[in-house]
Write an enzyme that holds these catalytic residues in place. Structure first.
Site, PDB file in Angstrom:
ATOM      1  N   ASN A   9       0.866  -1.179   0.000  1.00  0.00           N
ATOM      2  CA  ASN A   9       0.000   0.000   0.000  1.00  0.00           C
ATOM      3  C   ASN A   9       0.902   1.228   0.000  1.00  0.00           C
ATOM      4  OD1 ASN A   9      -1.789   2.050   0.469  1.00  0.00           O
ATOM      5  ND2 ASN A   9      -2.423   1.363   2.511  1.00  0.00           N
ATOM      6  N   HIS A  97      -9.456   0.911   5.235  1.00  0.00           N
ATOM      7  CA  HIS A  97      -8.185   1.232   5.889  1.00  0.00           C
ATOM      8  C   HIS A  97      -8.451   2.217   7.037  1.00  0.00           C
ATOM      9  CE1 HIS A  97      -4.119   2.537   6.638  1.00  0.00           C
ATOM     10  NE2 HIS A  97      -3.717   1.466   5.983  1.00  0.00           N
ATOM     11  N   GLU A  99      -6.906   4.724   7.974  1.00  0.00           N
ATOM     12  CA  GLU A  99      -6.748   6.136   7.618  1.00  0.00           C
ATOM     13  C   GLU A  99      -8.018   6.674   6.962  1.00  0.00           C
ATOM     14  OE1 GLU A  99      -3.107   5.457   5.500  1.00  0.00           O
ATOM     15  OE2 GLU A  99      -2.172   4.952   7.403  1.00  0.00           O
ATOM     16  N   GLY A 175       2.553   2.451  10.869  1.00  0.00           N
ATOM     17  CA  GLY A 175       3.480   3.577  10.730  1.00  0.00           C
ATOM     18  C   GLY A 175       4.179   3.979  12.016  1.00  0.00           C
ATOM     19  N   SER A 215       3.600  -1.872  10.489  1.00  0.00           N
ATOM     20  CA  SER A 215       5.046  -1.910  10.739  1.00  0.00           C
ATOM     21  C   SER A 215       5.664  -3.273  10.419  1.00  0.00           C
ATOM     22  CB  SER A 215       5.369  -1.500  12.177  1.00  0.00           C
ATOM     23  OG  SER A 215       4.964  -0.162  12.395  1.00  0.00           O
ATOM     24  N   GLY A 237       4.990   1.515   4.601  1.00  0.00           N
ATOM     25  CA  GLY A 237       6.301   2.136   4.378  1.00  0.00           C
ATOM     26  C   GLY A 237       7.316   1.247   3.690  1.00  0.00           C
TER      27      GLY A 237
HETATM   28  P1  13P Z   1       3.100   0.544   7.697  1.00  0.00           P
HETATM   29  O1  13P Z   1       3.616  -0.752   7.103  1.00  0.00           O
HETATM   30  O2  13P Z   1       3.797   1.746   7.175  1.00  0.00           O
HETATM   31  O3  13P Z   1       3.008   0.465   9.182  1.00  0.00           O
HETATM   32  O4  13P Z   1       1.587   0.687   7.150  1.00  0.00           O
HETATM   33  C1  13P Z   1       0.754  -0.396   7.230  1.00  0.00           C
HETATM   34  C2  13P Z   1      -0.467  -0.079   6.470  1.00  0.00           C
HETATM   35  O5  13P Z   1      -1.228   0.799   6.839  1.00  0.00           O
HETATM   36  C3  13P Z   1      -0.721  -0.834   5.242  1.00  0.00           C
HETATM   37  O6  13P Z   1      -2.008  -0.612   4.762  1.00  0.00           O
END
Ligand code: 13P
Length: 252
Positions: A9, A97, A99, A175, A215, A237
């Site tokens: 992603n 998601h 977010e 994140g 993460s 990330g």
């Molecule tokens: P990270 O791997 O950056 O923690 O993000 C996970 C994520 O939200 C994938 O959709």
């Protein structure tokens, strides 16, 4: 046997030229990898979906969108429809998601409509669920995830449900560099699989791919993926760094 999946992603990252470079680097690296009952999915920003599906035609990955609106067409300024995704040969779409739940107030009910719109167009939803830290600290994480899964997915019949991929993403791990432990991931994945079993039966539950996200990186992926109910990862990330993303893929 259920498929293993590593999905990247990209979120709202990369310029056009950076995206093109990353896509071709991943495509080239995947040429040297033997994927056994496994798939790689790249989910770039919507502007780059066409470029991604062009590269994917000659490469060993599928393309996913990061968002969709439930209707096929109409006066919904700024939105992209499931029909458009299908037309663009986009195979997957992330929905739910954290977010989008947080910044765009997406409800379980609205996500249910997105699931229906995608499945009607043969685009596979990658349905994200997961609790925030205060919910885990209050011991409510199982109840929260149960409600998310039930309210957005359990209206589906058995056949459409079988097309859904689930991603457990504890919000406190996204994140932050704080990964769920392998025990925490396994117990939630087993719980989700049990819910599916109670609703759709053991065979459907056994065939459902459940990804871990939050993460996940080149160092911890192998340990997480070694858990019996963890079928791969949804990577944020670390999916922006080709070497690390490949390390995660080869941890499957
Ligand atoms: P990270 O791997 O950056 O923690 O993000 C996970 C994520 O939200 C994938 O959709």
């Amino acid at each position: 046997m259920r498929k293993k999946i590593v999905a990247g992603n990209w979120k709202m990252n990369k310029t056009m030229s950076e995206a093109e470079l990353l896509l071709t680097e991943i495509a080239d690296a995947l040429d040297d990898v033997e994927l056994d009952n496994a798939e790689v999915v790249i989910c770039p920003p919507a502007l780059y979906l066409e470029m991604a599906t062009d590269v994917a035609e000659e490469a060993n990955f599928y393309v996913g969108a990061q968002n969709v609106y439930p209707e096929d067409s109409g006066a919904f300024t700024g939105e992209i429809s499931p029909m458009m995704l299908k037309n663009m040969k986009v195979a997957y779409c992330i929905i739910g998601h954290s977010e989008r739940r947080k910044y765009f107030s997406e409800s379980n009910e609205f996500l249910m409509c997105k699931v229906d719109g995608l499945l009607k167009n043969n685009v596979r939803p990658i349905f994200c669920c997961g609790e925030v830290l205060p919910e885990r600290e209050a011991g409510r994480h199982f109840a929260v995830v149960k409600q998310q899964v039930e309210e957005s997915l359990f209206h589906l019949g058995q056949d459409p449900f079988a097309k859904v991929v689930i991603a457990y993403e504890p919000v406190w791990a996204i994140g932050t560099g704080v990964t769920a432990s392998k025990e925490q991931a396994q117990e939630m994945h087993a719980f989700i699989r049990q819910l599916i079993g109670e609703k759709y039966g053991a065979e459907v539950a056994g065939n459902t791919t459940i990804l871990y996200g939050g993460s996940c990186n080149g160092k911890n992926a192998r340990e997480l993926f070694s858990q019996p109910d963890v079928d791969g990862g949804l990577i944020g990330g670390a999916s922006l760094k080709p070497d690390e993303f490949m390390q995660i893929i080869t941890s499957l």
